[in-house]
Design a protein around this motif. Sequence first.
Motif, PDB file in Angstrom:
ATOM      1  N   ALA A  26      -8.035  13.277  -8.276  1.00 43.42           N
ATOM      2  CA  ALA A  26      -7.473  11.963  -8.557  1.00 43.42           C
ATOM      3  C   ALA A  26      -6.765  11.338  -7.463  1.00 43.42           C
ATOM      4  O   ALA A  26      -6.833  10.360  -7.042  1.00 43.42           O
ATOM      5  CB  ALA A  26      -6.547  11.944  -9.856  1.00 43.42           C
ATOM      6  N   ARG A  27      -5.741  12.339  -7.122  1.00 44.33           N
ATOM      7  CA  ARG A  27      -4.880  11.824  -5.681  1.00 44.33           C
ATOM      8  C   ARG A  27      -5.653  11.787  -4.553  1.00 44.33           C
ATOM      9  O   ARG A  27      -5.350  10.777  -3.603  1.00 44.33           O
ATOM     10  CB  ARG A  27      -3.979  13.035  -5.739  1.00 44.33           C
ATOM     11  CG  ARG A  27      -2.935  12.929  -6.956  1.00 44.33           C
ATOM     12  CD  ARG A  27      -1.588  13.699  -6.614  1.00 44.33           C
ATOM     13  NE  ARG A  27      -0.881  13.601  -7.885  1.00 44.33           N
ATOM     14  CZ  ARG A  27      -0.676  14.569  -8.678  1.00 44.33           C
ATOM     15  NH1 ARG A  27      -1.105  15.888  -8.444  1.00 44.33           N
ATOM     16  NH2 ARG A  27       0.172  14.385 -10.018  1.00 44.33           N
TER      17      ARG A  27
ATOM     18  N   LEU B 132       0.357   6.595  -6.763  1.00 47.10           N
ATOM     19  CA  LEU B 132      -0.920   7.528  -7.072  1.00 47.10           C
ATOM     20  C   LEU B 132      -0.684   8.969  -6.726  1.00 47.10           C
ATOM     21  O   LEU B 132      -1.187   9.902  -7.206  1.00 47.10           O
ATOM     22  CB  LEU B 132      -2.053   7.182  -6.328  1.00 47.10           C
ATOM     23  CG  LEU B 132      -2.513   5.862  -6.735  1.00 47.10           C
ATOM     24  CD1 LEU B 132      -3.831   5.290  -5.779  1.00 47.10           C
ATOM     25  CD2 LEU B 132      -3.202   5.644  -8.184  1.00 47.10           C
TER      26      LEU B 132
ATOM     27  N   LEU C 295      -8.632  10.531  -4.376  1.00 48.96           N
ATOM     28  CA  LEU C 295      -9.318   9.464  -4.657  1.00 48.96           C
ATOM     29  C   LEU C 295      -8.357   8.222  -4.438  1.00 48.96           C
ATOM     30  O   LEU C 295      -8.418   7.104  -3.619  1.00 48.96           O
ATOM     31  CB  LEU C 295      -9.881   9.278  -5.820  1.00 48.96           C
ATOM     32  CG  LEU C 295     -11.334  10.040  -5.979  1.00 48.96           C
ATOM     33  CD1 LEU C 295     -11.859   9.804  -7.343  1.00 48.96           C
ATOM     34  CD2 LEU C 295     -12.465   9.248  -5.116  1.00 48.96           C
ATOM     35  N   GLY C 296      -7.198   8.519  -4.821  1.00 49.93           N
ATOM     36  CA  GLY C 296      -5.981   7.363  -4.789  1.00 49.93           C
ATOM     37  C   GLY C 296      -5.829   7.071  -3.531  1.00 49.93           C
ATOM     38  O   GLY C 296      -5.685   5.832  -2.891  1.00 49.93           O
TER      39      GLY C 296
ATOM     40  N   VAL D  17      -7.582   7.682  -0.716  1.00 48.26           N
ATOM     41  CA  VAL D  17      -8.616   6.903  -0.285  1.00 48.26           C
ATOM     42  C   VAL D  17      -8.729   5.471  -0.586  1.00 48.26           C
ATOM     43  O   VAL D  17      -8.827   4.694   0.398  1.00 48.26           O
ATOM     44  CB  VAL D  17     -10.249   7.682  -0.714  1.00 48.26           C
ATOM     45  CG1 VAL D  17     -11.169   6.533  -0.207  1.00 48.26           C
ATOM     46  CG2 VAL D  17     -10.341   8.799  -0.029  1.00 48.26           C
ATOM     47  N   GLY D  18      -8.378   5.067  -1.878  1.00 51.04           N
ATOM     48  CA  GLY D  18      -8.456   3.706  -2.279  1.00 51.04           C
ATOM     49  C   GLY D  18      -7.519   2.778  -1.613  1.00 51.04           C
ATOM     50  O   GLY D  18      -7.578   1.904  -1.241  1.00 51.04           O
ATOM     51  N   THR D  19      -6.256   3.638  -1.435  1.00 54.77           N
ATOM     52  CA  THR D  19      -5.073   3.040  -0.804  1.00 54.77           C
ATOM     53  C   THR D  19      -5.455   2.564   0.600  1.00 54.77           C
ATOM     54  O   THR D  19      -5.134   1.492   0.951  1.00 54.77           O
ATOM     55  CB  THR D  19      -3.819   3.649  -1.174  1.00 54.77           C
ATOM     56  OG1 THR D  19      -3.868   4.170  -2.189  1.00 54.77           O
ATOM     57  CG2 THR D  19      -2.652   2.927  -0.736  1.00 54.77           C
TER      58      THR D  19
ATOM     59  N   GLY E 162      -8.229   2.085   1.927  1.00 57.15           N
ATOM     60  CA  GLY E 162      -9.349   1.146   1.865  1.00 57.15           C
ATOM     61  C   GLY E 162      -8.710  -0.049   1.692  1.00 57.15           C
ATOM     62  O   GLY E 162      -8.923  -1.297   2.386  1.00 57.15           O
ATOM     63  N   LEU E 163      -7.817  -0.478   0.509  1.00 51.99           N
ATOM     64  CA  LEU E 163      -7.230  -1.374   0.436  1.00 51.99           C
ATOM     65  C   LEU E 163      -6.452  -1.941   1.511  1.00 51.99           C
ATOM     66  O   LEU E 163      -6.427  -3.211   1.899  1.00 51.99           O
ATOM     67  CB  LEU E 163      -6.400  -1.115  -0.946  1.00 51.99           C
ATOM     68  CG  LEU E 163      -5.611  -2.615  -1.420  1.00 51.99           C
ATOM     69  CD1 LEU E 163      -6.709  -3.757  -1.929  1.00 51.99           C
ATOM     70  CD2 LEU E 163      -4.563  -2.207  -2.452  1.00 51.99           C
ATOM     71  N   LEU E 164      -5.795  -1.163   2.237  1.00 51.12           N
ATOM     72  CA  LEU E 164      -4.902  -1.354   3.337  1.00 51.12           C
ATOM     73  C   LEU E 164      -5.603  -2.173   4.290  1.00 51.12           C
ATOM     74  O   LEU E 164      -5.362  -3.154   4.986  1.00 51.12           O
ATOM     75  CB  LEU E 164      -3.944  -0.519   3.688  1.00 51.12           C
ATOM     76  CG  LEU E 164      -3.306  -0.653   5.048  1.00 51.12           C
ATOM     77  CD1 LEU E 164      -2.089  -1.757   4.429  1.00 51.12           C
ATOM     78  CD2 LEU E 164      -2.373   0.756   5.566  1.00 51.12           C
TER      79      LEU E 164
ATOM     80  N   MET F 153       3.954  17.406  -3.134  1.00 53.49           N
ATOM     81  CA  MET F 153       2.633  17.360  -3.087  1.00 53.49           C
ATOM     82  C   MET F 153       1.739  18.076  -3.719  1.00 53.49           C
ATOM     83  O   MET F 153       1.909  19.539  -3.497  1.00 53.49           O
ATOM     84  CB  MET F 153       2.058  17.085  -1.766  1.00 53.49           C
ATOM     85  CG  MET F 153       2.504  15.890  -0.748  1.00 53.49           C
ATOM     86  SD  MET F 153       1.878  14.705  -1.569  1.00 53.49           S
ATOM     87  CE  MET F 153       2.942  13.231  -0.724  1.00 53.49           C
ATOM     88  N   GLN F 154       1.153  17.898  -4.919  1.00 47.77           N
ATOM     89  CA  GLN F 154       0.014  18.684  -5.479  1.00 47.77           C
ATOM     90  C   GLN F 154      -1.261  18.113  -5.447  1.00 47.77           C
ATOM     91  O   GLN F 154      -1.442  16.892  -6.269  1.00 47.77           O
ATOM     92  CB  GLN F 154       0.603  19.123  -6.650  1.00 47.77           C
ATOM     93  CG  GLN F 154       1.268  20.333  -6.839  1.00 47.77           C
ATOM     94  CD  GLN F 154       1.560  21.022  -8.258  1.00 47.77           C
ATOM     95  OE1 GLN F 154       1.030  20.271  -9.157  1.00 47.77           O
ATOM     96  NE2 GLN F 154       1.635  22.133  -8.312  1.00 47.77           N
TER      97      GLN F 154
ATOM     98  N   LEU G 250      -9.197   2.123  -6.454  1.00 49.86           N
ATOM     99  CA  LEU G 250     -10.480   1.961  -5.771  1.00 49.86           C
ATOM    100  C   LEU G 250     -11.572   0.909  -6.102  1.00 49.86           C
ATOM    101  O   LEU G 250     -11.940   0.298  -5.382  1.00 49.86           O
ATOM    102  CB  LEU G 250     -11.192   3.167  -6.399  1.00 49.86           C
ATOM    103  CG  LEU G 250     -11.196   4.538  -5.397  1.00 49.86           C
ATOM    104  CD1 LEU G 250     -12.032   5.596  -6.214  1.00 49.86           C
ATOM    105  CD2 LEU G 250     -11.911   4.327  -3.948  1.00 49.86           C
TER     106      LEU G 250
ATOM    107  N   CYS H 200       1.007  -1.178  -0.063  1.00 51.66           N
ATOM    108  CA  CYS H 200      -0.009   0.086   0.153  1.00 51.66           C
ATOM    109  C   CYS H 200       1.032   1.257   0.009  1.00 51.66           C
ATOM    110  O   CYS H 200       0.471   2.361  -0.678  1.00 51.66           O
ATOM    111  CB  CYS H 200      -0.717  -0.111   1.264  1.00 51.66           C
ATOM    112  SG  CYS H 200      -2.304  -1.270   1.019  1.00 51.66           S
TER     113      CYS H 200
END
Lengths: 102, 758, 170
Positions: free
Chosen positions: C91-92, A25, C94-95, C97-99, C101-103, C86-87, B742, A18
Amino acid sequence: MTSIPTSYYLSLSAVLFCTGMLGVLIRRNALVVFMCVELMLNAANLTFLAFARERGDINGHISAFFIIAVAAAEAAVGLAIVIAVYRSRGTVNIDELQTMKH
Amino acid sequence: MIACSDYETFSQFSSGHGVFAATNCFFQRAPMTAEAAGWSLWMIIALPLLGAFFSGVFGKALGRANVHLIACGAVFGSFLISLIVYWTAADYATQAANPYAMGGLHYAVRHDFGTWFSAGDFKVNFGLMADHLSGTMLLVITGVGFLIHLYATSYMSHDPGYWRFFAYLNLFIAMMLTLVLADSLVLLFVGWEGVGMCSYLLIGFWYDDAQKAFAGRKAFIVNRIGDFGFLVACFLLVLLVEAFAQQARVESYQPTPDAAAAQVQARFKQGLATNGPLGFMGLEELAKSAPNELRNEIAEGPLRGHTFNGVLTVILLCFLLGAAGKSAQLPLFVWLPDAMAGPTPVSALIHAATMVTAGIYLFCRMSYFVVLSPFAMAVIAVIGALTALIAALIAFAQNDLKKVLAYSTVSQLGFMFMGIGAGLFWAAFLHVVTHAFFKACLFLSAGSVMHGNGDEGDIRKLGGLRKQQKLTWAAFAISTLAITGIVPLSGFFSKDAILHALHTNTLSGYEHVLHYVWYIGLAAALCTAFYMTRLYVLTFEGDRAPDAKLAHAHESDGTMTGVLLVLAFLSVAAAAHGIPFMDNVRGPDFPKQTLMENFLTPVFATSETLVSRLATVRLPPMEEQLKLPWSGWGMAWAIALFGGAAAVVLYTRVFKRGQVLTGPLGAMQKLSLNKFYIDELYDVAIVKPLKFVSFVFFKVIDSMLIDTVAVRGTAWVTLRLGSMLRYFQSGDAQGYAAVMALALAAGIGWALMQVVGK
Amino acid sequence: MSAEQLLFWAFAIATVADSAGVVIAKNPIGAAMSLVATFFFLAGIYVLLWAHTIAALQVLVYAGAIMVLFLFVIMLLSLPDTGRTMQFSVARILGGVGTAGLLAALLVSFRRLPEIDAAWMRDPAQVASFGTIQKVGEVMYTQWLFPFEAVSLLLLVAILGAVVVAKPRI
């Protein structure tokens, strides 16, 4: 015989994966994105080896071997592409490499 | 060669009349065998077809004279071959050895030219057949057709589209010959539709004038309604034949004088196998076996539960619809008067002599089915009677020369249908032949009159042509006498035979129908005499109308008048077919027959047998039949004279030329002049609703729903969807990866749920 | 706490810290260095997992070859300072958040793995030969010979591809 349960190794690999995914990302520098991809591959490697030891199956090591070999090939070609892109565009900032827009 | 005196079946020639017998013996021996004649049948149709092709394709380049030669030559060639075929078919000796002779068609010249198509049990062959009935029709079609072709070479000599005209005319002859020579209902239908198409082409020949083109269109559409009836009848007939073949046992096949029950069944099965369910061979054997099965119900198949009799009646009524369309009966007669928009030779050929008789020909072919259903016969007779009367009444006040003749045709066709309804098929057919002659003569004379008066067709503007167009006058006068039924011209014998049959025959189950039909027939005969004489008087007698186009009419040239005189002669000579002087085929105890009846005996033998067996048509007792109908003849003659005299008196003394009446007579005149408003009724009741429905289908369903909403709408939706979805492609690889991450998270989470849930 | 546990925790924490460093480092050289350190500590963990051959290969190939390649490229490109690391964009976020969640999903599922009876570990011969280069070689050159040869072909193609792609002018 082992005092570290397999799930600890797996959790470590999840964290590594992760982290790598986060880097892919979030970072803007193409080379750093690449390095994070290598990180993700390593996490996969770790998972393979953890399960191999749990089951006594040597095939996990074989898989890890192949992952390393393929990662090497992929890194070589990917970096060549980065060099080519830098040469034609003058930047490796992926925010500026969006010509495939609609 | 077998000696003439060895013919035992025809005793009338063995009674020894010297020269008469010798001449008959000569003409009885045909020049070729039945097989050879049968093989040459295709040439009868091929010659006019080739003529049509060459006239149509090369006509303009070939020039007027060549086109005339090709067209007339083709029909004349057909006529010659038809003569030989007719001769062969009439020769009883050669037919005895005919391998195709079967059942009632003992004397048929036949050839099967191969299978057209077959699907399982259903089969249609290219079979051509000429028996006595179709042989006579062949001669009429090709003979009268040839004469009309000759006439048309002179009549259309100033028309620029002559090559088209002769091509269509030849094509029409070819199609009509197909209809008549067909061996099965399907091939007959090919000719049926072909003549309908040629009629449309020829009526609308001068298509620059919209009204004429509309007349052609109207003819075709009304004909099509009839065709629909014909097709439905054919379909039902196929089902009926199938059901019969499955259900009938050997016992139900009725033995006939010439074959035992097993033989009849064998012939039926053979006819079915070689010619398919719609071939006339099989159908005649079916009719022979039908009496035993009529009341039974059909056990299997789509017609289950109905009796054979019921289905047969429906089939006949559907055929009646088809015949009504083609032969201009109620309610489909409206196209014939409009068809006068075509050139006069067309009116003469198609709408007097040949095409309109196709319906009667069909019923004569199917005579063995017609006599099985008294209900159908009653309906046919009633329709014929009503048509005859209504058309005659409309003709009273018409002012156009050709329109009067058109309504006269409709009326006479009604007479023929009455004859069929009474079961007297030979008389109806005789009327077909005589009507062909005198009606063609009438139409061609009308054409000659119009030609000589500057194309004037309005009889109010004619008159006094007796001195100015002598030959035309003679032909027209003779034909008028023939049509009104004055002895000794041919029209009298045929019309009177029909009226006599209506008076004496009764249908079982519908006893009074034929009697009332007889009254209507008498009234129609009276009207015929009246309006035809009126037409004659207004056109030829008296002084020249003051508002005529030309002060002095000129006689037409030799070709036209020659044809007129030939046809007038035939109108007189055809009477020979109607005089009852021949001994009956069945023996001396039976009433005397006319030449036509005698000749057509083999064709109608099956229906005669069925009538005597089933008594669907009850003939008068034998003593009545043996007497010659002097009283009937006298009454008919009196009616014709009375009608004619009334017309002469009224139109020479009482009414002035072109006078419009007032009062109740005036109302009747207006009603008659406007054709009883039948066209307007059809327009309101049928045409306008159909147009509205088609408007709805066009504008609402097709234009709006399908084109705009479904087709263009789908495209529009796709376009808008695409332009909305386009914005997902941002070119940002990280964005794509984010979506993937996601999705991955969601997927694993869902899988987890599944596992946790358990 | 046994030696094994101590080593594990040390290596684990170091690995995580270095991988965080890769993600956070501003300078690509810094990221590369962190990555090298990660590989080294991972090799240590591999040894703890009795994967001796792979551990050696990790150091040799990954840390020794791939990272060297990375460093060569970074130095070749001589990138200027890039500014903020960091900018933020949709998309970032969301990314991220996705990460996260995956973890969470992964950790939860790894917790729930059933215990497997490691019977093979009672056999000392197997334990002794597990993860050794003889064992790996035996399996590799018999069962996995074809993939081995295929991978060598793949490496050849990759070299050619790299040469072709990176050439200044064709």
